[in-house]
Structure formats: structure tokens, C-alpha cells
Design an enzyme around this catalytic site. Structure first.
Site, PDB file in Angstrom:
ATOM      1  N   ASP A 187       4.725  -0.976  -5.603  1.00 30.25           N
ATOM      2  CA  ASP A 187       4.296   0.192  -6.319  1.00 30.25           C
ATOM      3  C   ASP A 187       5.372   0.628  -7.604  1.00 30.25           C
ATOM      4  O   ASP A 187       6.439   0.954  -7.402  1.00 30.25           O
ATOM      5  CB  ASP A 187       4.346   1.586  -5.432  1.00 30.25           C
ATOM      6  CG  ASP A 187       3.572   1.131  -4.259  1.00 30.25           C
ATOM      7  OD1 ASP A 187       2.770   2.093  -3.993  1.00 30.25           O
ATOM      8  OD2 ASP A 187       3.747   0.312  -3.395  1.00 30.25           O
ATOM      9  N   GLU A 218      -0.149   1.553  -8.586  1.00 32.02           N
ATOM     10  CA  GLU A 218      -0.848   2.803  -8.514  1.00 32.02           C
ATOM     11  C   GLU A 218      -0.115   4.013  -8.581  1.00 32.02           C
ATOM     12  O   GLU A 218      -0.629   5.046  -8.610  1.00 32.02           O
ATOM     13  CB  GLU A 218      -1.431   2.639  -7.100  1.00 32.02           C
ATOM     14  CG  GLU A 218      -0.478   3.046  -5.907  1.00 32.02           C
ATOM     15  CD  GLU A 218      -1.463   4.146  -5.279  1.00 32.02           C
ATOM     16  OE1 GLU A 218      -2.606   4.347  -5.240  1.00 32.02           O
ATOM     17  OE2 GLU A 218      -0.856   4.749  -4.110  1.00 32.02           O
ATOM     18  N   HIS A 223      -4.410   6.194  -4.864  1.00 34.83           N
ATOM     19  CA  HIS A 223      -4.527   7.149  -5.935  1.00 34.83           C
ATOM     20  C   HIS A 223      -4.999   6.263  -7.044  1.00 34.83           C
ATOM     21  O   HIS A 223      -4.934   6.560  -8.220  1.00 34.83           O
ATOM     22  CB  HIS A 223      -3.023   7.429  -6.488  1.00 34.83           C
ATOM     23  CG  HIS A 223      -2.317   8.163  -5.667  1.00 34.83           C
ATOM     24  ND1 HIS A 223      -2.653   9.726  -5.312  1.00 34.83           N
ATOM     25  CD2 HIS A 223      -1.257   8.121  -4.778  1.00 34.83           C
ATOM     26  CE1 HIS A 223      -1.763  10.232  -4.440  1.00 34.83           C
ATOM     27  NE2 HIS A 223      -0.919   9.299  -4.290  1.00 34.83           N
ATOM     28  N   HIS A 280      -2.036  -1.633   1.745  1.00 33.64           N
ATOM     29  CA  HIS A 280      -1.635  -0.314   1.325  1.00 33.64           C
ATOM     30  C   HIS A 280      -1.789   0.607   2.092  1.00 33.64           C
ATOM     31  O   HIS A 280      -2.630   1.244   2.562  1.00 33.64           O
ATOM     32  CB  HIS A 280      -2.494   0.102   0.082  1.00 33.64           C
ATOM     33  CG  HIS A 280      -1.555   1.061  -0.979  1.00 33.64           C
ATOM     34  ND1 HIS A 280      -0.783   0.720  -1.494  1.00 33.64           N
ATOM     35  CD2 HIS A 280      -2.126   2.246  -0.943  1.00 33.64           C
ATOM     36  CE1 HIS A 280      -0.468   1.641  -2.513  1.00 33.64           C
ATOM     37  NE2 HIS A 280      -1.272   2.792  -1.854  1.00 33.64           N
ATOM     38  N   HIS A 338       7.172   2.870  -0.475  1.00 32.44           N
ATOM     39  CA  HIS A 338       8.203   2.790  -1.501  1.00 32.44           C
ATOM     40  C   HIS A 338       9.682   2.413  -1.232  1.00 32.44           C
ATOM     41  O   HIS A 338      10.354   2.474  -2.011  1.00 32.44           O
ATOM     42  CB  HIS A 338       8.261   3.852  -2.229  1.00 32.44           C
ATOM     43  CG  HIS A 338       6.868   4.451  -2.934  1.00 32.44           C
ATOM     44  ND1 HIS A 338       6.855   5.547  -3.889  1.00 32.44           N
ATOM     45  CD2 HIS A 338       5.683   3.968  -3.101  1.00 32.44           C
ATOM     46  CE1 HIS A 338       5.645   5.516  -4.574  1.00 32.44           C
ATOM     47  NE2 HIS A 338       4.963   4.587  -3.904  1.00 32.44           N
TER      48      HIS A 338
END
Length: 271
Positions: A8, A39, A68, A154, A181
Site C-alpha cells: 500500500d 489504494e 478504498h 486485501h 501496512h
């Protein structure tokens, strides 16, 4: 085939790390194919068409999204005109764009890229990721019409990511997690030949709370009261992801390395 996946991208710091470093890494590591999860690249929430173009110009072959996907409204139109952007397979039956597509790599080789969203601890209910993937994997078997395949998983829950990874074992070249993350230390080649890592980590400033400037998240943890919006941290970013080499004949992974380049984290990569 030499494939790089980057996790990400968060905010301006992450975007800058991609545009400044990906061209160099592509040449130095002789990469055949690059996938970037973008994203959180635009203000920490979603991805604009302009920012997506900058990743493609820097050397990404494909950009994946996530929960998102359409927070930046221009993505609704952009994804219809740019086939190199992939949104989750199980996002919505009426969502624009595609959740899986076959792309050209160097030497005329074919690579399948697909993405699914998890169901555990997610804010919105999504369709079953396993059945969504099953159809795609059955129609794109390794050693068939594609030389390699990459699945972007995800999810919030590490257990769900691992379950999907094992479901893909022997059916995909790479199954790699995104969304949380933080890079995990479990990069491995599963028994069936699939390269797997629970989370690739983010391309962002790690002097932060998962890429966000620390003050507001910490205030909410301590007091339970929000005051300001979250804003991406803007210090030097670390490019985090996964490097995988695959066998063109079988589509299976032959080498896997965690990638951390620049920024605060301990450095790692294929060289």
C-alpha cells in the site's frame, strides 16, 4: 520471471518513494513485471487518476486498489479507461473496472493479476473471496495460458490472509497480503509452489501510525475522542514489498525475498 510487488502506497511520501526509486529498481533488479498497490496514495484514502498515471510512468505494469478503491471519485471513470488498474473481484457486482485481468510481461509472457477483499473485521460486508478466486484460478491454471499469476489479498485479519494464501497454493505463483501496512516476517514458498507473505507492508513513512501522522491517532487511542482528520506522515518513506522469481514452464515460485528500500526499516532485497 522476476516479479516485484509493492504494498500500500500511503500519501505524498509513498508516492515520492515510488516515482523516485522504482525506475532504478526496475533496471537494477532486471524486473520483468511490477505490481503496486496504490489504494492509500491520495491523501491516505483512495487513488486519483493523476497519481495512478505517475506510478505507471515510473514503471508499474499494474496498480491494484482495495476497500478504498473509489474514495477518490475520479477513479470511477478512470478505471474504465485504464485497464492496468485492478479493483477487488468481490467489491460489488456493479462496480466499474475489473477484478482480474491478464497482462503482457517482457518477452511476450502473460501474467494474471487479481485482487480480493477479506470479510473478517472489515467495515462493509463483501462477497466471499474464496468463491470469487476459485473461478479465476480455474480459468487461468499455472502452466497453461499464463506464465505467472499474482493474487493481492486485501484483508484485515492475518488468519484470513493465510487461509486465502493456502487456498491459492499450487494455483497461483504469488499470493501476497495488503491492507494492514506493517510488513510481516513470514515470506515463504508454500508446499505447492506459491510464494506467500501475509502482509507486504506499506510504501510510506514508518515514523507514524500505519502511515498517518501520529498525533491524531494517538489522541483517539488515549482519549477515545476525535479532533482532527487523519493526515499521511511526510517523512522519508520505505518501499516495502515482495520480490519473487518464477518458472515460466510451471508458473511456480523458485525464489522469494522481502523488500525494504529506503526510510527507517532494516534494508532488504534480492541483491
Amino acid at each position: 520471471m522476476k516479479i516485484l510487488f509493492l504494498g500500500d502506497v500511503v500519501g505524498r511520501a509513498g508516492r515520492r518513494a515510488i516515482t523516485e526509486n522504482l525506475p532504478r529498481l526496475r533496471e537494477a533488479w532486471r524486473l520483468d513485471f511490477v505490481v503496486v498497490n496504490g489504494e492509500n496514495a491520495s491523501g491516505g484514502m483512495g487513488l486519483t487518476g493523476a497519481h495512478c498515471k505517475s506510478f505507471l510512468e515510473a514503471g508499474a505494469d499494474v496498480v491494484t486498489l482495495g476497500d478504498h478503491a473509489f474514495d477518490q471519485k475520479d477513479m470511477m471513470q478512470f478505471i474504465e479507461t485504464e485497464p492496468r488498474v485492478i479493483r477487488p473481484l468481490n467489491f460489488s457486482k456493479v462496480a466499474p473496472g475489473k477484478g482480474a485481468r491478464v497482462f503482457d510481461a517482457r518477452g511476450g509472457r502473460k501474467v494474471l493479476v487479481a485482487q480480493v477483499l477479506g470479510q473478517v473485521f472489515m467495515k462493509r460486508p463483501f462477497d466471499d473471496p474464496f468463491s470469487a478466486l476459485d473461478t479465476v484460478l480455474k480459468t487461468h491454471p499455472l502452466g497453461g495460458l499464463v506464465q505467472a499469476s499474482l493474487i493481492d489479498i486485501h484483508c484485515e485479519a492475518t488468519s484470513e490472509k493465510m487461509g486465502i494464501g493456502h487456498y491459492c497454493d499450487g494455483r497461483a505463483s504469488i499470493a501476497v497480503g495488503t491492507h494492514t501496512h506493517v510488513p510481516t516476517g513470514d515470506a515463504q514458498i508454500l508446499p505447492g509452489g506459491t510464494a506467500y507473505m501475509t502482509d507486504a507492508g506499506m510504501c510510506g513513512d514508518y515514523n507514524s501510525v500505519i502511515g498517518m501522522e501520529k498525533t491524531e491517532p494517538m489522541r483517539r487511542f488515549i482519549t477515545g475522542m476525535p479532533r482532527d482528520r487523519f493526515t499521511p506522515a511526510e517523512g522519508e518513506a520505505t518501499l516495502s514489498g515482495l520480490y519473487v522469481e518464477t518458472d515460466d514452464r510451471t508458473g511456480k515460485a523458485t525464489r522469494i525475498e522481502m523488500v525494504r528500500q529506503g526510510g527507517r526499516l532494516q534494508q532488504s532485497g534480492p541483491l
